[in-house]
Design a protein around this motif. Structure first.
Motif, short mmCIF file in Angstrom:
data_model
loop_
_atom_site.label_atom_id
_atom_site.label_comp_id
_atom_site.label_asym_id
_atom_site.label_seq_id
_atom_site.Cartn_x
_atom_site.Cartn_y
_atom_site.Cartn_z
N ARG A 410 24.13 1.71 28.83
CA ARG A 410 25.22 2.49 28.25
C ARG A 410 24.89 2.89 26.81
NH1 ARG A 410 27.19 -2.38 29.51
NH2 ARG A 410 27.92 -2.74 27.37
N LEU A 411 25.48 3.98 26.34
CA LEU A 411 25.37 4.38 24.94
C LEU A 411 26.66 3.96 24.24
CD1 LEU A 411 23.81 7.97 25.14
CD2 LEU A 411 22.68 5.80 24.66
N GLU A 412 26.57 3.07 23.26
CA GLU A 412 27.74 2.56 22.55
C GLU A 412 27.69 2.98 21.08
OE1 GLU A 412 30.05 1.38 24.16
OE2 GLU A 412 29.29 0.42 25.97
N GLY A 413 28.88 3.26 20.53
CA GLY A 413 28.98 3.73 19.15
C GLY A 413 29.35 2.64 18.16
N LYS A 414 29.82 3.08 16.98
CA LYS A 414 30.09 2.17 15.87
C LYS A 414 31.25 1.22 16.12
CE LYS A 414 28.20 5.21 12.29
NZ LYS A 414 28.48 5.92 11.02
N GLU A 415 32.16 1.61 17.01
CA GLU A 415 33.33 0.77 17.25
C GLU A 415 33.11 -0.27 18.35
OE1 GLU A 415 35.92 1.04 15.22
OE2 GLU A 415 34.74 2.61 14.22
N TYR A 416 31.97 -0.22 18.99
CA TYR A 416 31.72 -1.12 20.12
C TYR A 416 31.60 -2.57 19.65
CZ TYR A 416 29.40 -3.39 24.05
OH TYR A 416 29.08 -4.25 25.07
N VAL A 417 32.36 -3.45 20.30
CA VAL A 417 32.29 -4.88 20.01
C VAL A 417 31.29 -5.51 20.97
CG1 VAL A 417 33.56 -7.06 19.97
CG2 VAL A 417 34.67 -4.95 19.19
N VAL A 418 30.27 -6.12 20.41
CA VAL A 418 29.20 -6.69 21.23
C VAL A 418 29.74 -7.78 22.13
CG1 VAL A 418 26.95 -7.84 21.16
CG2 VAL A 418 27.54 -6.15 19.41
N GLN A 419 29.35 -7.74 23.39
CA GLN A 419 29.85 -8.68 24.39
C GLN A 419 28.78 -9.73 24.73
OE1 GLN A 419 33.16 -8.46 25.63
NE2 GLN A 419 33.17 -7.06 23.88
N GLU A 420 29.25 -10.83 25.25
CA GLU A 420 28.35 -11.89 25.68
C GLU A 420 27.36 -11.38 26.71
OE1 GLU A 420 28.14 -16.50 26.69
OE2 GLU A 420 29.46 -15.54 25.27
N GLY A 421 26.08 -11.62 26.47
CA GLY A 421 25.07 -11.22 27.44
C GLY A 421 24.54 -9.82 27.28
N ASP A 422 24.97 -9.08 26.25
CA ASP A 422 24.46 -7.73 26.05
C ASP A 422 22.99 -7.75 25.64
OD1 ASP A 422 26.82 -6.47 26.62
OD2 ASP A 422 27.32 -5.94 24.55
N VAL A 423 22.24 -6.80 26.16
CA VAL A 423 20.88 -6.52 25.70
C VAL A 423 20.92 -5.13 25.09
CG1 VAL A 423 18.47 -6.24 26.38
CG2 VAL A 423 19.89 -7.93 27.54
N MET A 424 20.49 -5.00 23.83
CA MET A 424 20.74 -3.75 23.12
C MET A 424 19.50 -3.18 22.45
SD MET A 424 24.29 -5.03 21.33
CE MET A 424 24.84 -3.40 20.83
N LEU A 425 19.43 -1.87 22.42
CA LEU A 425 18.40 -1.14 21.70
C LEU A 425 19.11 -0.29 20.65
CD1 LEU A 425 15.36 -0.30 21.50
CD2 LEU A 425 15.96 1.61 23.00
N PHE A 426 18.88 -0.59 19.37
CA PHE A 426 19.57 0.12 18.30
C PHE A 426 18.81 1.38 17.88
CE2 PHE A 426 22.82 -2.85 17.78
CZ PHE A 426 22.32 -4.13 17.72
N ARG A 427 19.55 2.45 17.63
CA ARG A 427 19.00 3.69 17.06
C ARG A 427 19.62 3.88 15.69
NH1 ARG A 427 14.65 5.04 20.28
NH2 ARG A 427 15.23 4.81 22.49
#
Length: 430
Positions: A410-427
């Motif tokens: 998924r593409l998440e923005g500035k308001e997204y609250v990180v959830q348990e178990g997320d794997v993320m790639l930041f731009r």
């Protein structure tokens, strides 16, 4: 210039090891750590920045837990064993002994190694916890008895308190009070912390009473602090810790700078004999500690310092077999760390790629930009978006690329609250 870097977020779910309510995230604990984090960012005035300036600047979310207890309860034995176990948990973790009674250990998390294997990473780097073996306490510590001043000073500097309580009988190990009595042990330490907080609050209230400020904003803050401290004072006089007081948000913020000892979250570590580890609910001392922990709004973990000491001497491949022989699935280090993270409202996130898979600590409720800032302040300042996939979906897909193809990234923005178990790639842009 546009740059990107991968990051992930994963947390722990504690499986209760004793017949007691699992520790819930403490509002006081979370607000205290948030206060520390804000100070590191220079938010809210003043503050000593906890990240270095320059190209590699990042926010520190280091966790310090102080191990306390009366003499001969197994405190130092547990500390030494856990430090050795933590040292062996990850070959790539830079273990260090800061001084003879402080050590930094790796936090075990099997998901780190699953991601590392899937990404074919050259190394896996866990997040860490700093453990402080605080000087043994005796009655009268608040008045300087024994090593009281050192004890109280060290407690003020930690994020959480792990109080080791003796729950085993052994005629060869003399109890400082002549008999095994968990309630008495807990009461001694609680009262010494209360006495210390009472003295500090009384001095602070006296100073606030003499304040003649005409600055409206300062007066509002002083009023909030006075109100909060008066509520806490009443609780302390009733023998209750500061963390049990229901404070308004502005009152919590106003009293944070005092770092009250009884405001710190506590986990009671019931130290049992090896024979009681599999079924701690049959130990009457553990039952008593569980009851007290519930009343004091604290967590509880059952552990055997003896078993931890024996584990530290075994090769890694033999440890699981030894635990299985005791009908136990996880070492005390794993249970203790998970309980501490849960109580403090902490989580962990990962960065994963060919070079390394790495775990990072953040506060529950942090947004994607804030989580990115734990890696590097530039990541937060220039945050654009975060490509996000849950841990389970990542494992099912096998890689970020396949996750993207399957539409679970998924593409998440500035308001997204990180959830348990997320794997993320930041731009981000800088």
């Amino acid at each position: 210039m546009s740059r990107a870097l991968g990051s992930a977020f994963v947390g722990f779910t504690r499986t209760p090891a004793v017949p007691a309510t699992a520790p819930l995230p403490s509002p006081c604990a979370s607000s205290a750590l948030l206060f520390r984090w804000q100070r590191s960012r220079g938010i809210g005035g003043g503050a000593a920045r906890r990240f270095s300036s320059g190209r590699n600047a990042k926010i520190s979310m280091s966790l310090r837990a102080g191990i306390v207890g009366l003499p001969n309860v197994g405190k130092s034995t547990l500390f030494n064993a856990i430090v050795e176990n933590g040292k062996a948990q990850a070959a790539n973790f830079p273990f260090c002994t800061i001084n003879p009674n402080t050590g930094v250990v790796a936090i075990p998390d099997p998901r780190l190694h699953v991601l590392s294997k899937l990404s074919k990473s050259k190394q896996a780097v866990p997040t860490s916890i700093e453990l402080v073996d605080i000087a043994g306490l005796v009655k009268g510590a608040s008045k300087g008895e024994g090593l009281g001043n050192q004890f109280l000073s060290n407690i003020r500097e930690v994020d959480s308190i792990l109080q080791v309580v003796r729950c085993f009988e052994d005629d060869d190990i003399v109890h400082v009070n002549g008999k095994v009595d968990p309630k008495s042990d807990i009461d001694v330490i609680n009262l010494e912390l209360i006495f210390c907080d009472l003295e500090q609050i009384e001095k602070r209230l006296d100073k606030l009473k003499k304040s003649k400020t005409k600055d409206a904003q300062v007066k509002v803050k002083e009023d909030a602090e006075r109100s909060g401290l008066e509520k806490i004072l009443k609780a302390l006089l009733d023998g209750k810790p500061a963390r049990s007081v229901d404070l308004a948000d502005h009152e919590k913020e106003a009293v944070q700078h005092l770092y009250l000892l009884t405001m710190k979250p506590v986990i009671y570590v019931a130290n049992v004999a090896e024979s009681d580890l599999a079924e701690p609910d049959k130990n009457p001392h553990v039952k008593e500690v569980a009851k007290l922990a519930s009343e004091l709004q604290s967590g509880i973990v059952t552990i055997s310092a003896q078993v931890e000491a024996e584990l530290s001497e075994l090769p890694l491949e033999e440890r699981v077999e030894y635990l299985n022989s005791l009908d136990v699935t996880e070492s005390g280090l794993g249970n203790l760390v998970k309980a501490t993270y849960n109580l403090l409202g902490l989580r962990t996130y990962f960065t994963t790629g060919e070079q390394e898979t790495k775990a990072w600590t953040i506060l529950a409720g942090m947004t994607a930009p804030q989580a990115a800032g734990v890696i590097h302040s530039d990541f937060q300042k220039g945050f654009i978006r975060a490509e996000t996939v849950s841990y389970d979906d990542f494992v099912a897909a096998g890689s970020l690329g396949v996750a993207r193809e399957k539409g679970v990234l998924r593409l998440e923005g500035k308001e997204y609250v990180v959830q348990e178990g997320d794997v993320m790639l930041f731009r981000f842009n800088v």
